[in-house]
Design a protein around this motif. Sequence first.
Motif, PDB file in Angstrom:
ATOM      1  N   ALA A 144       0.834  -1.205   0.000  1.00 24.43           N
ATOM      2  CA  ALA A 144       0.000   0.000   0.000  1.00 24.43           C
ATOM      3  C   ALA A 144       0.869   1.254   0.000  1.00 24.43           C
ATOM      4  O   ALA A 144       0.587   2.229  -0.719  1.00 24.43           O
ATOM      5  N   SER A 145       1.939   1.249   0.785  1.00 23.11           N
ATOM      6  CA  SER A 145       2.866   2.378   0.793  1.00 23.11           C
ATOM      7  C   SER A 145       3.556   2.516  -0.555  1.00 23.11           C
ATOM      8  O   SER A 145       3.750   3.632  -1.056  1.00 23.11           O
ATOM      9  N   LEU A 146       3.911   1.398  -1.150  1.00 21.94           N
ATOM     10  CA  LEU A 146       4.539   1.417  -2.468  1.00 21.94           C
ATOM     11  C   LEU A 146       3.639   2.118  -3.479  1.00 21.94           C
ATOM     12  O   LEU A 146       4.087   3.007  -4.213  1.00 21.94           O
ATOM     13  N   GLU A 147       2.366   1.740  -3.514  1.00 22.78           N
ATOM     14  CA  GLU A 147       1.471   2.340  -4.506  1.00 22.78           C
ATOM     15  C   GLU A 147       1.241   3.817  -4.216  1.00 22.78           C
ATOM     16  O   GLU A 147       1.155   4.628  -5.145  1.00 22.78           O
ATOM     17  N   ARG A 148       1.166   4.189  -2.946  1.00 20.75           N
ATOM     18  CA  ARG A 148       1.044   5.614  -2.614  1.00 20.75           C
ATOM     19  C   ARG A 148       2.232   6.403  -3.136  1.00 20.75           C
ATOM     20  O   ARG A 148       2.082   7.502  -3.689  1.00 20.75           O
ATOM     21  N   GLN A 149       3.424   5.855  -2.960  1.00 20.08           N
ATOM     22  CA  GLN A 149       4.632   6.561  -3.397  1.00 20.08           C
ATOM     23  C   GLN A 149       4.713   6.644  -4.926  1.00 20.08           C
ATOM     24  O   GLN A 149       5.133   7.670  -5.470  1.00 20.08           O
ATOM     25  N   ILE A 150       4.309   5.579  -5.591  1.00 20.04           N
ATOM     26  CA  ILE A 150       4.317   5.603  -7.064  1.00 20.04           C
ATOM     27  C   ILE A 150       3.371   6.683  -7.581  1.00 20.04           C
ATOM     28  O   ILE A 150       3.732   7.495  -8.456  1.00 20.04           O
TER      29      ILE A 150
ATOM     30  N   ALA B 239      11.741   1.341 -11.356  1.00 20.78           N
ATOM     31  CA  ALA B 239      11.935  -0.005 -10.818  1.00 20.78           C
ATOM     32  C   ALA B 239      11.526  -0.056  -9.352  1.00 20.78           C
ATOM     33  O   ALA B 239      11.498   0.962  -8.656  1.00 20.78           O
ATOM     34  N   VAL B 240      11.204  -1.269  -8.921  1.00 19.11           N
ATOM     35  CA  VAL B 240      10.914  -1.552  -7.520  1.00 19.11           C
ATOM     36  C   VAL B 240      11.902  -2.609  -7.048  1.00 19.11           C
ATOM     37  O   VAL B 240      12.047  -3.667  -7.694  1.00 19.11           O
ATOM     38  N   VAL B 241      12.590  -2.339  -5.951  1.00 12.24           N
ATOM     39  CA  VAL B 241      13.494  -3.310  -5.338  1.00 12.24           C
ATOM     40  C   VAL B 241      12.778  -3.874  -4.111  1.00 12.24           C
ATOM     41  O   VAL B 241      12.611  -3.195  -3.105  1.00 12.24           O
ATOM     42  N   ALA B 242      12.308  -5.111  -4.225  1.00 12.18           N
ATOM     43  CA  ALA B 242      11.608  -5.774  -3.123  1.00 12.18           C
ATOM     44  C   ALA B 242      12.626  -6.574  -2.316  1.00 12.18           C
ATOM     45  O   ALA B 242      13.238  -7.510  -2.840  1.00 12.18           O
ATOM     46  N   VAL B 243      12.828  -6.191  -1.069  1.00 14.15           N
ATOM     47  CA  VAL B 243      13.869  -6.792  -0.230  1.00 14.15           C
ATOM     48  C   VAL B 243      13.259  -7.859   0.675  1.00 14.15           C
ATOM     49  O   VAL B 243      12.369  -7.572   1.480  1.00 14.15           O
ATOM     50  N   ASP B 244      13.738  -9.081   0.535  1.00 16.36           N
ATOM     51  CA  ASP B 244      13.308 -10.185   1.411  1.00 16.36           C
ATOM     52  C   ASP B 244      14.077 -10.058   2.728  1.00 16.36           C
ATOM     53  O   ASP B 244      15.097 -10.713   2.941  1.00 16.36           O
ATOM     54  N   ILE B 245      13.558  -9.230   3.605  1.00 11.53           N
ATOM     55  CA  ILE B 245      14.347  -8.813   4.764  1.00 11.53           C
ATOM     56  C   ILE B 245      14.473  -9.924   5.805  1.00 11.53           C
ATOM     57  O   ILE B 245      13.525 -10.659   6.079  1.00 11.53           O
TER      58      ILE B 245
ATOM     59  N   ALA C  94       3.926  -7.771  -7.373  1.00  8.63           N
ATOM     60  CA  ALA C  94       4.116  -7.932  -8.824  1.00  8.63           C
ATOM     61  C   ALA C  94       3.011  -7.254  -9.641  1.00  8.63           C
ATOM     62  O   ALA C  94       3.319  -6.552 -10.625  1.00  8.63           O
ATOM     63  N   PRO C  95       1.733  -7.406  -9.291  1.00 12.37           N
ATOM     64  CA  PRO C  95       0.701  -6.708 -10.066  1.00 12.37           C
ATOM     65  C   PRO C  95       0.808  -5.182 -10.001  1.00 12.37           C
ATOM     66  O   PRO C  95       0.467  -4.495 -10.977  1.00 12.37           O
ATOM     67  N   ILE C  96       1.276  -4.645  -8.880  1.00 13.45           N
ATOM     68  CA  ILE C  96       1.485  -3.191  -8.796  1.00 13.45           C
ATOM     69  C   ILE C  96       2.557  -2.770  -9.792  1.00 13.45           C
ATOM     70  O   ILE C  96       2.418  -1.767 -10.496  1.00 13.45           O
ATOM     71  N   CYS C  97       3.642  -3.542  -9.861  1.00 10.05           N
ATOM     72  CA  CYS C  97       4.708  -3.237 -10.829  1.00 10.05           C
ATOM     73  C   CYS C  97       4.189  -3.308 -12.254  1.00 10.05           C
ATOM     74  O   CYS C  97       4.495  -2.442 -13.093  1.00 10.05           O
ATOM     75  N   GLU C  98       3.389  -4.325 -12.545  1.00  7.62           N
ATOM     76  CA  GLU C  98       2.817  -4.466 -13.890  1.00  7.62           C
ATOM     77  C   GLU C  98       1.867  -3.298 -14.207  1.00  7.62           C
ATOM     78  O   GLU C  98       1.868  -2.768 -15.328  1.00  7.62           O
ATOM     79  N   LYS C  99       1.080  -2.892 -13.234  1.00  8.40           N
ATOM     80  CA  LYS C  99       0.108  -1.805 -13.422  1.00  8.40           C
ATOM     81  C   LYS C  99       0.796  -0.513 -13.850  1.00  8.40           C
ATOM     82  O   LYS C  99       0.288   0.219 -14.715  1.00  8.40           O
ATOM     83  N   TYR C 100       1.958  -0.241 -13.276  1.00 10.93           N
ATOM     84  CA  TYR C 100       2.645   1.027 -13.555  1.00 10.93           C
ATOM     85  C   TYR C 100       3.857   0.864 -14.477  1.00 10.93           C
ATOM     86  O   TYR C 100       4.615   1.813 -14.676  1.00 10.93           O
ATOM     87  N   GLY C 101       4.055  -0.329 -15.004  1.00  8.79           N
ATOM     88  CA  GLY C 101       5.147  -0.556 -15.952  1.00  8.79           C
ATOM     89  C   GLY C 101       6.528  -0.490 -15.340  1.00  8.79           C
ATOM     90  O   GLY C 101       7.480  -0.020 -15.988  1.00  8.79           O
ATOM     91  N   LEU C 102       6.677  -0.954 -14.101  1.00  9.27           N
ATOM     92  CA  LEU C 102       7.957  -0.895 -13.402  1.00  9.27           C
ATOM     93  C   LEU C 102       8.635  -2.256 -13.393  1.00  9.27           C
ATOM     94  O   LEU C 102       7.978  -3.305 -13.290  1.00  9.27           O
ATOM     95  N   THR C 103       9.951  -2.260 -13.490  1.00  8.34           N
ATOM     96  CA  THR C 103      10.722  -3.491 -13.382  1.00  8.34           C
ATOM     97  C   THR C 103      10.793  -3.911 -11.918  1.00  8.34           C
ATOM     98  O   THR C 103      11.149  -3.109 -11.053  1.00  8.34           O
ATOM     99  N   LEU C 104      10.452  -5.167 -11.657  1.00 12.52           N
ATOM    100  CA  LEU C 104      10.548  -5.708 -10.303  1.00 12.52           C
ATOM    101  C   LEU C 104      11.881  -6.436 -10.148  1.00 12.52           C
ATOM    102  O   LEU C 104      12.176  -7.372 -10.898  1.00 12.52           O
ATOM    103  N   ILE C 105      12.680  -5.979  -9.191  1.00 10.26           N
ATOM    104  CA  ILE C 105      13.946  -6.618  -8.849  1.00 10.26           C
ATOM    105  C   ILE C 105      13.804  -7.223  -7.462  1.00 10.26           C
ATOM    106  O   ILE C 105      13.470  -6.519  -6.503  1.00 10.26           O
ATOM    107  N   GLU C 106      14.037  -8.522  -7.362  1.00 12.87           N
ATOM    108  CA  GLU C 106      13.995  -9.168  -6.052  1.00 12.87           C
ATOM    109  C   GLU C 106      15.385  -9.117  -5.426  1.00 12.87           C
ATOM    110  O   GLU C 106      16.333  -9.681  -5.954  1.00 12.87           O
TER     111      GLU C 106
END
Length: 375
Positions: A113-119, A132-138, A149-161
């Motif tokens: 939710a924070s990610l989409e707000r910031q985008i 791009a979005v860097v998703a950190v497996d903390i 992943a669907p948020i990245c697809e919605k806004y055309g962003l590359t998802l980096i794990e």
Amino acid sequence: MQFIDLKAQYQALKPEIDANIQSVLNAAQFIGGPYVKELEEALAAFTGRKHCITCANGTDALQIAYMMTGVGAGDAVFCPDMTFISSTEPAKMFGAASIFCDILPDTYCLDPASLERQITAVLAEGIFTPKAVVAVDILGNPCDYDVIAPICEKYGLTLIEDAAQSFGAVYKGKRACSFGRIAITSFFPAKPLGCYGDGGAIFTDDEEEDALCRSLCVHGKGPGGKYDNIRVGINSRLDNLQAAILLPKLKALQERELDRRQTVAGRYNNAFAGKFVTPFVAEGCVSAWAQYALLAEGAAQRDKITAHLTEKGIPNMVYYPTPQHALPVFQNEPRYGEDFKNANDYCARTFSLPMHPYLTESEQDEVIRVVLEGL
């Protein structure tokens, strides 16, 4: 007692590691070599990715992922506020903006939710281009990729794990490093799969990206080899010696070490339930338990307990004491109204205990006893 006992691991794997090291020395093949190829194939098979490209360290792996994505000046890269600086350090290097997002209050991973707000805030302002979005497996805990992943697809962003801390973890039947267009991991010695120095890897399912990554790792080499330079790259290779060390470690990780990490975490959870906030692992997920982090009532209680642990000779750490938005290096990064409530709270209360697959029951009992003594 060791926070992460690499000596105990070495003693358990000594015959295989020593034999592989001797083989490398006998062949005198240190850059590239058969162990590197064998390791890349084994890592790809383990994670379920088509391609694995090893490199010199996890930070290089992230930088190469940024280069593959084409991150540059005027772009925005989104990342959780609670991580290590390497997650967005390359964005700063390439002139992009690091846009931090809050974390979830249970897994401590990126809050969708924070990610989409910031985008949407970046898009509304119109100064930066979301890239791009860097998703950190903390701490070894995987992100919620079914939502991210669907948020990245919605806004055309590359998802980096960013799986630097989660190698071996599972999200809904899939291994860490199998998510995103690009995934990376680190083989820093303290990681769930660590070498005896620095090392890292990049994962992709795309043939062209595999070729691009291998070019970038060796000075932008072309089809003609390292003297046929067709782009600007870097020098980032995992050496044959480190690959030789990682192969028996990977086997041990699969056969027993991941299970032992679950056992240690389970005993800790049972002992600390109701006294601290214990780590949460979502249904259908398995943590790699890179760290075992508790939340105290507040900073004062955390500091009291960690001081008592240190006095009694029990190693302890804080991962991480400062959220990214509060680091001096990021003071001038753009802000879009997030208060980072969860990241600030986590950083003020967290402390981590010894966690590794060779921690004996008596050592676990001692850790538990001293922590509870410190309350």
